[in-house]
Scaffold this motif. Structure first.
Motif, PDB file in Angstrom:
ATOM      1  N   LEU A 103       0.874  -1.186   0.000  1.00 62.16           N
ATOM      2  CA  LEU A 103       0.000   0.000   0.000  1.00 62.16           C
ATOM      3  C   LEU A 103       0.906   1.230   0.000  1.00 62.16           C
ATOM      4  O   LEU A 103       1.606   1.496   0.983  1.00 62.16           O
ATOM      5  N   ASP A 104       0.899   1.965  -1.105  1.00 66.18           N
ATOM      6  CA  ASP A 104       1.886   3.041  -1.269  1.00 66.18           C
ATOM      7  C   ASP A 104       1.257   4.204  -2.049  1.00 66.18           C
ATOM      8  O   ASP A 104       1.546   4.388  -3.243  1.00 66.18           O
ATOM      9  N   PRO A 105       0.371   5.000  -1.366  1.00 62.57           N
ATOM     10  CA  PRO A 105      -0.406   6.031  -2.076  1.00 62.57           C
ATOM     11  C   PRO A 105       0.431   6.954  -2.961  1.00 62.57           C
ATOM     12  O   PRO A 105       0.034   7.303  -4.064  1.00 62.57           O
ATOM     13  N   LYS A 106       1.621   7.360  -2.466  1.00 64.93           N
ATOM     14  CA  LYS A 106       2.434   8.346  -3.206  1.00 64.93           C
ATOM     15  C   LYS A 106       3.503   7.678  -4.077  1.00 64.93           C
ATOM     16  O   LYS A 106       4.319   8.361  -4.670  1.00 64.93           O
ATOM     17  N   LEU A 107       3.498   6.376  -4.109  1.00 66.52           N
ATOM     18  CA  LEU A 107       4.506   5.604  -4.849  1.00 66.52           C
ATOM     19  C   LEU A 107       5.927   6.012  -4.446  1.00 66.52           C
ATOM     20  O   LEU A 107       6.731   6.504  -5.239  1.00 66.52           O
ATOM     21  N   ARG A 108       6.216   5.734  -3.172  1.00 65.91           N
ATOM     22  CA  ARG A 108       7.550   6.038  -2.636  1.00 65.91           C
ATOM     23  C   ARG A 108       8.475   4.825  -2.738  1.00 65.91           C
ATOM     24  O   ARG A 108       9.630   4.888  -2.352  1.00 65.91           O
ATOM     25  N   PHE A 109       7.934   3.699  -3.202  1.00 62.94           N
ATOM     26  CA  PHE A 109       8.679   2.425  -3.253  1.00 62.94           C
ATOM     27  C   PHE A 109      10.002   2.588  -4.005  1.00 62.94           C
ATOM     28  O   PHE A 109      10.004   2.881  -5.203  1.00 62.94           O
ATOM     29  N   LEU A 136       0.117  -0.829  -4.911  1.00 67.66           N
ATOM     30  CA  LEU A 136      -1.146  -0.114  -5.066  1.00 67.66           C
ATOM     31  C   LEU A 136      -0.881   1.343  -4.709  1.00 67.66           C
ATOM     32  O   LEU A 136      -0.481   1.654  -3.578  1.00 67.66           O
ATOM     33  N   CYS A 137      -1.056   2.238  -5.699  1.00 71.83           N
ATOM     34  CA  CYS A 137      -0.787   3.661  -5.434  1.00 71.83           C
ATOM     35  C   CYS A 137      -2.011   4.487  -5.814  1.00 71.83           C
ATOM     36  O   CYS A 137      -2.994   3.969  -6.361  1.00 71.83           O
ATOM     37  N   GLY A 138      -1.951   5.791  -5.544  1.00 70.86           N
ATOM     38  CA  GLY A 138      -3.058   6.684  -5.869  1.00 70.86           C
ATOM     39  C   GLY A 138      -3.105   7.014  -7.355  1.00 70.86           C
ATOM     40  O   GLY A 138      -2.062   7.033  -8.025  1.00 70.86           O
ATOM     41  N   GLU A 139      -4.317   7.287  -7.844  1.00 72.32           N
ATOM     42  CA  GLU A 139      -4.465   7.641  -9.267  1.00 72.32           C
ATOM     43  C   GLU A 139      -3.766   8.954  -9.594  1.00 72.32           C
ATOM     44  O   GLU A 139      -3.492   9.247 -10.751  1.00 72.32           O
ATOM     45  N   GLU A 140      -3.506   9.763  -8.546  1.00 76.03           N
ATOM     46  CA  GLU A 140      -2.892  11.081  -8.763  1.00 76.03           C
ATOM     47  C   GLU A 140      -1.392  10.988  -9.056  1.00 76.03           C
ATOM     48  O   GLU A 140      -0.782  11.967  -9.486  1.00 76.03           O
ATOM     49  N   VAL A 141      -0.803   9.841  -8.810  1.00 84.46           N
ATOM     50  CA  VAL A 141       0.649   9.710  -9.019  1.00 84.46           C
ATOM     51  C   VAL A 141       0.965   9.942 -10.502  1.00 84.46           C
ATOM     52  O   VAL A 141       0.230   9.473 -11.384  1.00 84.46           O
ATOM     53  N   SER A 142       2.043  10.696 -10.754  1.00 80.82           N
ATOM     54  CA  SER A 142       2.346  11.076 -12.143  1.00 80.82           C
ATOM     55  C   SER A 142       2.713   9.849 -12.990  1.00 80.82           C
ATOM     56  O   SER A 142       3.254   8.856 -12.479  1.00 80.82           O
ATOM     57  N   LYS A 143       2.418  10.003 -14.297  1.00 80.13           N
ATOM     58  CA  LYS A 143       2.734   8.912 -15.261  1.00 80.13           C
ATOM     59  C   LYS A 143       4.231   8.607 -15.238  1.00 80.13           C
ATOM     60  O   LYS A 143       4.645   7.458 -15.354  1.00 80.13           O
ATOM     61  N   GLU A 144       5.026   9.683 -15.081  1.00 78.46           N
ATOM     62  CA  GLU A 144       6.494   9.504 -15.108  1.00 78.46           C
ATOM     63  C   GLU A 144       6.941   8.626 -13.931  1.00 78.46           C
ATOM     64  O   GLU A 144       7.773   7.733 -14.071  1.00 78.46           O
TER      65      GLU A 144
END
Ligand SMILES: NC(=O)C1=CN([C@@H]2O[C@H](COP(=O)(O)OP(=O)(O)OC[C@H]3O[C@@H](n4cnc5c(N)ncnc54)[C@H](OP(=O)(O)O)[C@@H]3O)[C@@H](O)[C@H]2O)C=CC1
Ligand SMILES: Nc1nc(O)c(N)c(N[C@@H]2O[C@H](COP(=O)(O)O)[C@@H](O)[C@H]2O)n1
Length: 256
Positions: A103-109, A136-144
């Protein structure tokens, strides 16, 4: 590695779905952790503490092998750098590691985790012995950011967040979409708290079973099973079985 070829009998209390039923209507959720006598799961600033003795740690690996997925929060990945494998079990083509979900809303992995490194070097390991990390991250995380994590070898699954978090109530439908019928949630503190408090629409607990290893030790300053202030309104547990494993007590409970 153990010589024991089957899981401890008392784990039948988990009441897991038949692995041959690919899509039960409600994926099974087991919440599990190891704690000290003073309700701590880690030391100061989240330093990892080995609480489980040899017998209960082996039991944890059996539980991992019995679930299709294993889930932790990004806090645990960053602090513990876990492998989430079943390396304490005898090697056998029928014993498979669970699918890691983070579970990684901001995609800090980060790409430097053991989870990522071991997946990227899977050709050096027996086939099927390592799984790709699924985030699993948030939809707001950038495509990049997503592309970068995927180029590093992870699978990224963007989903809509509730108050900045992956809502526990969305997990069953995500799991069904991913073809996963059971998950073992190992922590950490924030994730345990949000799932312990989570209810289905009919008011029943989202969690099917809780398995707690209690180690005869005090940690003192450290991370609680749930964060400070979130102990209130924790649900009532119904004990189904307590097993003494070496120095530890392992409790299997239902949530009322
Ligand atoms: N003894 C044991 O059995 C275990 C101990 N641990 C210990 O737990 C500690 C880590 O716990 P903690 O720091 O709380 O981190 P967690 O592993 O609980 O991760 C928390 C993070 O996960 C993200 N998140 C996404 N959805 C949710 C949700 N529904 N509920 C909660 N979090 C969500 C958030 O990321 P973001 O902030 O980026 O939005 C949040 O900050 C470590 O010290 C580790 O050693 C961990 C596992 C087992
Ligand atoms: N069962 C259990 N007992 C303990 O004493 C623990 N500290 C933990 N922690 C969990 O195991 C992960 C690390 O183990 P692996 O490297 O994955 O084998 C850690 O991140 C916690 O999830 N568990």
């Amino acid at each position: 590695m153990s010589n024991q070829l089957t899981p401890p009998e008392f784990l039948s209390h988990l009441n897991l779905p038949n692995p041959n039923d690919p899509s039960p209507s409600n994926p099974h959720i087991t919440l599990t952790w190891a704690q000290s006598l003073d309700f701590r799961i880690a030391g100061e600033r989240g330093k990892r503490v080995i609480l489980s003795g040899e017998e209960s740690m082996l039991m944890t690996h059996w539980m991992r092998s019995m679930h299709q997925a294993i889930l932790v929060g990004i806090g645990t990945v960053l602090l513990d750098d876990p492998r989430l494998q079943i390396n304490l079990l005898p090697s056998s083509p029928t014993l498979l590691p669970p699918q890691p979900l983070i579970l990684d809303p901001k995609l800090r992995f980060p790409p430097t985790t053991k989870l990522q490194i071991e997946w990227n070097s899977r050709s050096l390991r027996p086939p099927g012995s390592v799984c790709q990390p699924w985030i699993l991250c948030g939809e707001e995380v950038s495509k990049e950011r997503i592309s970068s994590a995927e180029e590093n070898g992870a699978r990224v699954i963007p989903i809509s967040l509730v108050d900045g978090r992956i809502s526990p109530q969305t997990l069953p439908s995500i799991m069904t979409q991913l073809g996963l019928s059971s998950v073992m949630i190992e922590g950490g503190s924030r994730v345990l708290s949000s799932f312990l408090h989570a209810r289905r629409q009919d008011g029943s607990s989202l969690v099917d079973r809780v398995v707690v290893t209690v180690a005869p030790t005090f940690i003192g300053n450290g991370i609680g099973v749930v964060p400070l202030g979130e102990e209130e309104s924790l649900p009532e547990l119904i004990n189904l079985h307590t097993e003494i494993m070496g120095k530890d007590a392992v409790m299997v409970c239902k949530v009322r």
